[in-house]
Design a protein around this motif. Structure first.
Motif, PDB file in Angstrom:
ATOM      1  N   SER A   1       0.929  -1.267  -0.108  1.00 53.74           N
ATOM      2  CA  SER A   1      -0.001   0.309   0.155  1.00 53.74           C
ATOM      3  C   SER A   1       0.800   1.083   0.063  1.00 53.74           C
ATOM      4  N   LYS A   2       0.532   2.201  -0.814  1.00 51.20           N
ATOM      5  CA  LYS A   2       1.166   3.515  -0.866  1.00 51.20           C
ATOM      6  C   LYS A   2       0.132   4.576  -0.722  1.00 51.20           C
ATOM      7  N   TYR A   3       0.686   5.719  -0.142  1.00 51.50           N
ATOM      8  CA  TYR A   3      -0.219   6.883   0.419  1.00 51.50           C
ATOM      9  C   TYR A   3       0.797   7.891   0.083  1.00 51.50           C
ATOM     10  N   LEU A   4       0.198   8.795  -0.720  1.00 50.23           N
ATOM     11  CA  LEU A   4       0.667  10.325  -1.175  1.00 50.23           C
ATOM     12  C   LEU A   4      -0.209  11.105  -0.848  1.00 50.23           C
ATOM     13  N   THR A   5       0.255  12.315   0.055  1.00 49.90           N
ATOM     14  CA  THR A   5      -0.254  13.425   0.619  1.00 49.90           C
ATOM     15  C   THR A   5       0.391  14.808   0.493  1.00 49.90           C
ATOM     16  N   GLY A   6      -0.468  15.673  -0.186  1.00 48.88           N
ATOM     17  CA  GLY A   6      -0.047  17.228  -0.027  1.00 48.88           C
ATOM     18  C   GLY A   6      -0.977  18.155   0.701  1.00 48.88           C
ATOM     19  N   LYS A   7      -0.105  19.041   1.318  1.00 50.41           N
ATOM     20  CA  LYS A   7      -1.067  19.947   1.999  1.00 50.41           C
ATOM     21  C   LYS A   7      -0.499  21.436   1.813  1.00 50.41           C
ATOM     22  N   PHE A   8      -1.334  22.611   1.841  1.00 45.19           N
ATOM     23  CA  PHE A   8      -1.173  23.765   1.758  1.00 45.19           C
ATOM     24  C   PHE A   8      -1.888  24.433   3.030  1.00 45.19           C
ATOM     25  N   THR A   9      -1.268  25.263   3.778  1.00 45.30           N
ATOM     26  CA  THR A   9      -1.860  25.999   4.607  1.00 45.30           C
ATOM     27  C   THR A   9      -1.456  27.577   4.557  1.00 45.30           C
ATOM     28  N   GLU A  10      -2.420  28.556   4.782  1.00 39.93           N
ATOM     29  CA  GLU A  10      -2.253  29.723   4.599  1.00 39.93           C
ATOM     30  C   GLU A  10      -2.909  30.485   5.890  1.00 39.93           C
ATOM     31  N   ASN A  11      -2.166  31.212   6.992  1.00 37.40           N
ATOM     32  CA  ASN A  11      -2.601  31.555   7.948  1.00 37.40           C
ATOM     33  C   ASN A  11      -3.315  32.871   8.071  1.00 37.40           C
ATOM     34  N   ASP A  12      -2.789  33.486   6.730  1.00 37.41           N
ATOM     35  CA  ASP A  12      -3.396  34.806   6.468  1.00 37.41           C
ATOM     36  C   ASP A  12      -4.394  34.863   5.435  1.00 37.41           C
ATOM     37  N   PHE A  13      -5.152  33.730   5.418  1.00 36.24           N
ATOM     38  CA  PHE A  13      -6.045  33.779   4.355  1.00 36.24           C
ATOM     39  C   PHE A  13      -7.267  34.794   4.772  1.00 36.24           C
ATOM     40  N   VAL A  14      -7.854  35.381   3.733  1.00 35.17           N
ATOM     41  CA  VAL A  14      -8.889  36.584   3.616  1.00 35.17           C
ATOM     42  C   VAL A  14      -9.918  36.196   4.805  1.00 35.17           C
ATOM     43  N   LEU A  15     -10.502  34.861   4.902  1.00 42.95           N
ATOM     44  CA  LEU A  15     -11.346  34.383   5.775  1.00 42.95           C
ATOM     45  C   LEU A  15     -11.037  33.942   7.211  1.00 42.95           C
ATOM     46  N   GLY A  16      -9.515  33.777   7.127  1.00 36.80           N
ATOM     47  CA  GLY A  16      -9.070  33.254   8.423  1.00 36.80           C
ATOM     48  C   GLY A  16      -7.908  32.238   8.177  1.00 36.80           C
ATOM     49  N   LYS A  17      -7.973  31.151   8.700  1.00 33.81           N
ATOM     50  CA  LYS A  17      -6.809  30.080   8.194  1.00 33.81           C
ATOM     51  C   LYS A  17      -7.221  29.055   7.467  1.00 33.81           C
ATOM     52  N   LEU A  18      -6.673  28.672   6.279  1.00 30.68           N
ATOM     53  CA  LEU A  18      -7.111  27.999   5.247  1.00 30.68           C
ATOM     54  C   LEU A  18      -5.999  26.670   5.265  1.00 30.68           C
ATOM     55  N   ALA A  19      -6.609  25.635   5.264  1.00 35.53           N
ATOM     56  CA  ALA A  19      -6.022  24.289   4.937  1.00 35.53           C
ATOM     57  C   ALA A  19      -6.386  23.376   3.586  1.00 35.53           C
ATOM     58  N   VAL A  20      -5.753  23.224   2.804  1.00 39.12           N
ATOM     59  CA  VAL A  20      -6.060  22.367   1.587  1.00 39.12           C
ATOM     60  C   VAL A  20      -5.292  21.203   1.604  1.00 39.12           C
TER      61      VAL A  20
END
Length: 737
Positions: free
Chosen positions: A293-312
């Motif tokens: 089994s293989k698992y690939l994960t990518g994450k982007f966080t932006e603490n100054d997003f216009v609506l608060g803190k964003l995590a994708v």
């Protein structure tokens, strides 16, 4: 030895050590209420702000509390009240959480396979890559399906310090019954560091097991729970890579995790003996049990997003699990047909589950001070794509190939009402689009006696396309009784998806109605008549999630030298799912589960700590299908294999950086069903010496008294008695440079 005697002996030994121990006072630890977790609300929160029972297992606890075991299920079972004891195999079968399903995640990404449930997850996680484990007790739907009993999230390591840091860990473990035939090595190498804005963590590990023995010195079976694998003759490798980049308020993370394992049994298992045992007259002839089994994960966080803190977060899971080969027996009542009446089991009677899952989710944490100072709203969207197949090792399809698209939206509000009272509440809505394809279910045979069986010819299975949804809600409150203590209460809903794959694998024999529809007069023994159609249609199967309501209330506090928590809960469902090990069938009915959980830890002296973990769980269901839960209708053991779990432990820090740990583990078993599971009390001991730059040496002894016992969880899976592991000794050396 009786449990009370063990407890008094261990406590007396610990109490006698302070005069020999180090004199310097330990620094005051941070309050457990201030620990930051992300699992409970999909955003960073302190434990003290959550209206749920939460357990956080940090890196030090992972290293000091494992007694040489590398199994995550064993560690969690001893440290988390609501989680069932470990079955001590590769599988997680019957390792329930509060009698229900558990959602297992790594860095917030689920590793379950909901369309065709497979429980071989926890044993595949490499603990050397884990920084901490966050556990949320009770039903939740914040991450979608699967968390009807609880959620376990493994947070992986990342490089934190400038420069390069390398850690090498080696271990040798063996059963004292036969060291020569059981001694087995494991090794891991971690490299981590930070270069200005970049951080990295690389890990490569490998381990193996050989023969396993119970407390009577008998060799244990390689597949005692039928199709689940065992604790012996395995070779496993794990590769993990984590990369991170920070630029002011933004961060990018990318990780890749690959797990490969093989189990190569020498013998089939004899399920007619008590306990089950290796069948030394029947060599194993199948392919190895395998995990790739293989698992690939990518994450982007932006603490100054216009609506608060964003995590994708975006992820792709490629999961492949091969089960072991097994033959027709009273326990293994249905197998695929070979075409040879004298030897009816197909030589390819082992399956390969393949599940490809991909998804993306976006979470926003928005301050809503206009509503109330300090209020926060966490909201977002999830999308997940599932494609699942299961085939025999010769490529024959055994379930309907399935694809599913899931779209979910959620919102969670935290509202400080006063300085001491905080309310929380939220909702989630999931829409599912499921496509169940047509397939030809192969011919199978069903056990009747040692010399007779029923032949079920192959049938055509018609699938269909379905749409269904699941709205869920939660509400809770936290009240600060004092600065050190809190009361909390919550109502939460979670849901699990029907194991459609398992249902279609048994197509034509799920019920008497199906048998008659597919086989007509061929099944006269079941009261059927008419012309056989050799077909079954699931075009109107109308799957729907199984909704679970949990009501919980509790207390927790941290007074410095003493910290603890206690809670009580009731969990109810109108469409609970139970598996009957005798008929090999699944049923749905009303069910109710209740329990009490507690944990406490006290620093008796600066160098001596005593603690305990306690849980009680019981449940009933509408066994006879009359629409109500009657007095004696207790839930089957494969859902609740053990009523009372009590762990008592002590740690002593000596001079010269020597630490000792003792733990008493008591399991009550269960006696409410026809299969009576006996109680057991075990003793585990560990000691370590920190040599600074020269490394750390640890010795762990599990089941010190080599007690023979029946493992209640493993025995509950198929209703056959399975012994627990005998005394094991593990010597571990870890060095960082």
């Amino acid at each position: 030895m009786h449990f009370k005697t063990l407890a008094l002996t261990t406590t007396a030994l610990i109490a006698a050590f302070p005069a020999m121990a180090q004199d310097e006072a330990a620094p005051k630890a941070a309050s457990t209420l201030d620990k930051i977790v992300i699992t409970a609300g999909r955003s960073e929160s302190e434990v003290g702000t959550l209206a749920q029972s939460v357990v956080v297992i940090d890196r030090a606890q992972i290293e000091d509390g494992n007694f040489g075991s590398t199994d995550a299920a064993d560690l969690i079972a001893r440290m988390v009240p609501g989680f069932a004891p470990s079955n001590q195999t590769l599988s997680g079968a019957s390792e329930t959480f509060r009698g229900r399903d558990v959602l297992i995640m790594v860095d917030g990404v689920p590793r379950n396979t909901p369309l065709r449930d497979n429980s071989r997850i926890l044993s595949m996680i490499d603990l050397s890559t884990v920084e901490r484990i966050e556990v949320v007790n009770g039903a939740s739907s914040l991450y979608g399906a699967g968390a009807t009993g609880g959620t376990i999230n493994f947070i992986t390591k990342r490089g934190a310090e400038e420069g390069i840091r390398t850690t090498i860990t080696t271990q040798a473990s063996a059963y004292t019954q036969d060291v020569g035939n059981s001694i087995a090595p494991s090794v891991s190498a971690n490299v981590e560091g930070r270069i200005r804005q970049f951080d990295y963590f690389f890990s490569l590990s490998g381990d193996m097991t050989r023969k396993a023995y119970d407390g009577r010195g008998k060799e244990m079976a390689s597949d005692a729970m039928l199709g689940q694998g065992g604790a012996d003759r395995t070779k496993q490798g794990n590769l993990f890579t984590g990369l991170g980049y920070e630029n002011e308020s933004r961060r990018f993370d990318l990780s890749f995790d690959w797990t490969y394992l093989e189990q190569n049994p020498d013998w089939l298992t004899n399920y007619t003996t008590t306990p089950v045992s290796p069948d030394f007259q029947s060599p194993y002839t199948g392919d190895p049990l395998k995990e790739d089994s293989k698992y690939l994960t990518g994450k982007f966080t932006e603490n100054d997003f216009v609506l608060g803190k964003l995590a994708v977060t975006a992820f792709y899971n490629s999961i492949e699990k091969t089960s072991p080969f097994n033959t027709l027996s009273a326990v293994n009542s249905i197998v695929y047909y070979s075409g040879n009446r004298a030897s009816p089991t197909s030589p390819y009677n082992q399956s390969v589950l393949k599940s490809d899952r991909a998804g993306i989710n976006a979470t926003v944490n928005s301050p809503v001070d206009w509503l109330r100072q300090g209020a926060n709203l966490t909201w977002g969207l999830d999308y997940t794509y599932d494609q699942t197949t299961q085939e025999l090792t010769d490529g024959t399809t055994v379930i309907s190939p399935m694809t599913q698209n899931q779209i979910g939206a959620f919102a969670q509000l935290e509202l400080p009402v006063t300085d001491r009272l905080t309310l929380q509440g939220g909702a989630r809505f999931d829409q599912f689009y499921l496509d169940v394809k047509n397939f030809n279910r192969p011919a199978a045979v069903q056990y009747r006696s040692p010399t007779a069986y029923t032949l079920w010819p192959a049938i055509n299975v018609r699938g269909g396309s379905f749409e269904y949804n699941s709205p869920t809600y939660n509400i809770g409150a936290v009240f600060d009784l004092t600065q050190e203590a809190q009361a909390f209460a919550n109502f939460s809903q979670g849901y699990s998806l029907t194991d459609i794959g398992g249902f279609t694998r048994r197509a034509g024999v799920n019920s008497i109605g199906e048998i008659c529809a597919a086989y007509g007069a061929l099944a006269r023994a079941f009261g059927c008549s008419g012309t056989p159609s050799l077909a079954i249609s699931y075009a109107s199967i109308a799957p729907k999630p199984q909704l679970v309501n949990t009501y919980e209330g509790g207390l927790r506090g941290d007074w410095g030298r003493f910290r603890g928590a206690a809670s009580a809960y009731v969990s109810a469902s109108d469409d609970g799912v139970s598996y009957n090990v005798t008929t090999n069938q699944v049923s749905q009915q009303k069910e109710r589960i209740w329990g009490v959980e507690a944990s406490a830890e006290a620093d008796i002296w600066d160098n001596v700590t005593l603690g305990t973990v306690f849980s009680y769980v019981e449940g009933k269901y509408d066994a006879n299908g009359n629409g109500r839960i009657d007095g004696g209708e207790y839930m089957p053991n494969n859902r609740i294999p053990n009523n009372v779990k009590l762990n008592v432990y002590g740690e002593v820090k000596f001079m010269y950086d020597i630490m000792a740990r003792a733990e008493i583990e008591h399991l009550s078993g269960r006696k409410e069903t026809s299969q009576r599971l006996p109680q057991v009390t075990l003793l585990h001991l560990g000691m370590s010496k920190d040599m600074g730059k020269a490394g750390k040496l640890s010795l762990g002894v599990r089941n010190v008294l080599d007690t023979y016992y029946v493992n209640p969880v493993a025995s509950a899976v198929r209703g056959a008695e399975v012994p627990g592991l005998g005394r094991t000794v593990a010597l571990t050396y870890r060095v960082s440079f």
